[in-house]
Design an enzyme around this catalytic site. Structure first.
Site, PDB file in Angstrom:
ATOM      1  N   SER A  45      -1.794  -0.734   1.010  1.00 43.63           N
ATOM      2  CA  SER A  45      -1.177  -2.056   1.094  1.00 43.63           C
ATOM      3  C   SER A  45      -0.305  -2.361  -0.123  1.00 43.63           C
ATOM      4  CB  SER A  45      -2.239  -3.144   1.254  1.00 43.63           C
ATOM      5  OG  SER A  45      -2.863  -3.019   2.510  1.00 43.63           O
ATOM      6  N   CYS A  46      -0.771  -1.989  -1.298  1.00 40.86           N
ATOM      7  CA  CYS A  46      -0.006  -2.263  -2.518  1.00 40.86           C
ATOM      8  C   CYS A  46       1.307  -1.476  -2.518  1.00 40.86           C
ATOM      9  CB  CYS A  46      -0.832  -1.929  -3.754  1.00 40.86           C
ATOM     10  SG  CYS A  46      -2.306  -2.971  -3.912  1.00 40.86           S
ATOM     11  N   THR A  47       1.263  -0.258  -2.008  1.00 42.84           N
ATOM     12  CA  THR A  47       2.473   0.560  -1.924  1.00 42.84           C
ATOM     13  C   THR A  47       3.447  -0.043  -0.918  1.00 42.84           C
ATOM     14  OG1 THR A  47       1.233   2.538  -2.543  1.00 42.84           O
ATOM     15  CG2 THR A  47       3.353   2.877  -1.436  1.00 42.84           C
TER      16      THR A  47
END
Length: 155
Positions: A45-47
């Site tokens: 998700s962060c990527t």
């Protein structure tokens, strides 16, 4: 301590950044700032979130805004993350979590029944006057960068 709200002065910060040097809210004075908090570099998700903001960076710049991603990861990890995914946004390293805590985003989380402390995924849109113009908490990544861009354009 009370949560931050729209209209509040955004807590100031000056943190180490990817590639060396530092990032501060004061350096962006007079411009809208998109300050997004994320738990960890190089997770799914962060990527996706970092790639979305990077793809829209030219549009944010056209609207006069600065985009800063902030996590508790160290600068070296940010550098690897940016390089691996060709990210163009600025990343701030808050290893001591002082800014994360100032924005009230160090919270209890739960996964698979296990409770732990971590960073709540959230975005703050800070207006040219240094006040919080909009807050997104518990962000769902899909479509988020686009929604933030529309809010910047509406300032």
């Amino acid at each position: 301590m009370a949560d931050l709200d729209v209209g509040d002065l955004a807590p100031q910060f000056d943190l180490p950044r990817d590639g060396g040097g530092s990032l501060s809210l004061a350096a962006a004075a007079g411009k809208p700032v998109v300050l997004y908090f994320y738990p960890q570099d190089d997770t799914t998700s962060c990527t996706q979130e970092a790639i979305s903001f990077s793809q829209l960076k030219p549009e944010f710049e056209k609207a006069g805004a600065v985009v800063i991603g902030l996590s508790p990861d160290p600068v070296k990890k940010h550098d690897k993350f940016k390089s691996k995914y060709n990210l163009t946004i600025d990343l701030a390293a808050d290893e001591e979590r002082k800014v994360i805590e100032a924005y009230h985003l160090w919270v209890e989380k739960s996964m698979y029944g296990r409770k732990y402390m971590g960073v709540e995924r959230a975005t703050f849109l800070i207006g040219r006057d240094g006040r919080i113009a909009r807050i997104w908490r518990k962000v769902r990544v899909k479509g988020h960068a686009e929604e933030v861009l529309e809010a910047v354009r509406a300032l």
